[in-house]
Write a protein that holds these residues in place. Structure first.
Motif, PDB file in Angstrom:
ATOM      1  N   ALA B  32       0.835  -1.211   0.000  1.00  0.00           N
ATOM      2  CA  ALA B  32       0.000   0.000   0.000  1.00  0.00           C
ATOM      3  C   ALA B  32       0.867   1.257   0.000  1.00  0.00           C
ATOM      4  O   ALA B  32       0.362   2.363  -0.172  1.00  0.00           O
ATOM      5  N   GLY B  33       2.156   1.081   0.224  1.00  0.00           N
ATOM      6  CA  GLY B  33       3.042   2.228   0.212  1.00  0.00           C
ATOM      7  C   GLY B  33       3.017   3.029   1.503  1.00  0.00           C
ATOM      8  O   GLY B  33       3.318   4.213   1.527  1.00  0.00           O
ATOM      9  N   VAL B  34       2.642   2.375   2.588  1.00  0.00           N
ATOM     10  CA  VAL B  34       2.663   3.049   3.890  1.00  0.00           C
ATOM     11  C   VAL B  34       3.440   2.168   4.862  1.00  0.00           C
ATOM     12  O   VAL B  34       3.917   1.102   4.492  1.00  0.00           O
ATOM     13  N   SER B  35       3.557   2.587   6.080  1.00  0.00           N
ATOM     14  CA  SER B  35       4.256   1.769   7.065  1.00  0.00           C
ATOM     15  C   SER B  35       3.238   1.009   7.911  1.00  0.00           C
ATOM     16  O   SER B  35       2.057   1.344   7.936  1.00  0.00           O
ATOM     17  N   VAL B  36       3.730  -0.024   8.565  1.00  0.00           N
ATOM     18  CA  VAL B  36       2.829  -0.837   9.384  1.00  0.00           C
ATOM     19  C   VAL B  36       2.120   0.019  10.415  1.00  0.00           C
ATOM     20  O   VAL B  36       0.930  -0.164  10.659  1.00  0.00           O
ATOM     21  N   GLY B  37       2.858   0.915  11.012  1.00  0.00           N
ATOM     22  CA  GLY B  37       2.276   1.778  12.029  1.00  0.00           C
ATOM     23  C   GLY B  37       1.074   2.531  11.521  1.00  0.00           C
ATOM     24  O   GLY B  37       0.057   2.677  12.218  1.00  0.00           O
TER      25      GLY B  37
END
Lengths: 194, 194
Positions: B32-37
């Motif tokens: 998704a192009g984001v971080s897990v956080g």
DNA sequence: CCTCAAACTGAATGATCCTTCATATATTTA
DNA sequence: TAAATATATGAAGGATCATTCAGTTTGAGG
């Protein structure tokens, strides 16, 4: 073998009680009353266990359908339809727990091959049966067969997943049979019947 | 929101490509192009993500069915049946990837509640529609409705899971419609129609 | 009673994964 | 611009799990 059966039973029970993502090799072994190591003497992977479980079930289901079809060669079409619905319905609801457990396990692995094999068997057996009906006059038997099988199998599964009361289920089953027979009449080229 | 959509899309793609047991929070975030956080700012659990995905889909499906039913109030029964099959069929095959991915994700969690809600909506909408048909003369409308919905939804799903060729699928769809209409005629108390 | 193979055991290993949180970046408000 | 708020990051913790294997038990045959 007793150990094998115990392992299969344990798998089914756990699949039912806790769902597929709680299905642990350790837990299966524990419930089966054996050790994890023993399990790995029968199955190389966890996947192999689930695969074997499905294979077992689908083989048995295929056997039942083939037997039912063979037993009704030459019968009237309506009777064949009743038989088909009855056989499949009973197989699913007879051991509802197993059915439910396996539906849940299906996702775990690539068992498309297994399902494919089962579908082919059922297709062939039913096609042969329908072709033998003395009052069979449908033009495109392949299409007719595919339709009936897809509708019956799909409906039973769907009925099974909704939590219908026994009453509703029984009603639905009767309606499904009626529906299939009505379809047959639509598809038959009039001959000289009653 | 763009981030949310990206997460949903990533989930669907991974579900399709790798199956449910490879669906990792890390992988979803990565794709998704984001971080897990970030994911955990939108969803408290991994389960919540999958739940939301299913909820989204079933809500939309319910909307479509309700709209179709509302749009055909007062139409002839045969037309209603065509509409119902068409709407459901199109919803499933329109974004086949999503459908397939969600069927696969279902096992991951207790979404019986979601399915229950959807089923109730569809039941109510269709019952109201059928009741409004000028040529409707079936005695037990509830049973009639349950049968039609179970058969149609079940058949479409089953057709979807077998890998039918586009031709076969199209044929099957036509046969299903014919079958349902034949059933209706069986169930109708003769009145004074053509 | 002894021997040997087959079946069984379960703690240890290594890998994977969900979830957290201290920190950083962006955006809004004053 | 400065402070405050909202959003984003990703390494690390803690837990679970599939699989292995060195050693034990079982039971048949001699």
């Amino acid at each position: 073998m007793a150990t094998l059966d115990a392992i299969f039973e344990a798998t089914i029970q756990l699949l039912l009680r806790d769902g597929p993502h709680r299905l642990t090799t350790t837990r299966v072994a524990e419930r089966a009353g054996v050790s994890v190591g023993t399990m790995y003497q029968y199955f190389p992977h966890k996947k192999a266990l689930i695969y074997a479980l499905n294979e077992r079930y689908l083989d048995a289901l295929g056997d039942r359908i083939e037997a039912a079809c063979r037993a009704h060669h030459g019968a009237p079409v309506d009777r064949m339809i009743d038989t088909l619905i009855d056989t499949y319905w009973r197989a699913k609801t007879g051991r509802a727990d197993v059915t439910r457990a396996l539906y849940r396990s299906v996702v775990e692995m690539d068992n498309e091959a297994l399902i494919e094999v089962f579908a082919s068997r059922a297709d062939a057996a039913c096609a042969a049966m329908f072709a033998s009906a003395p009052d069979m006059t449908v033009a495109d038997l392949k299409r007719f067969n595919l339709t009936l099988l897809t509708v019956i199998f799909g409906t039973v599964r769907n009925a099974f997943e909704r939590n219908l009361s026994p009453n509703e289920a029984e009603e639905l089953r009767g309606e499904l049979a009626m529906m299939c027979k009505a379809y047959v009449r639509t598809r038959m080229i009039p001959h000289n019947q009653q």
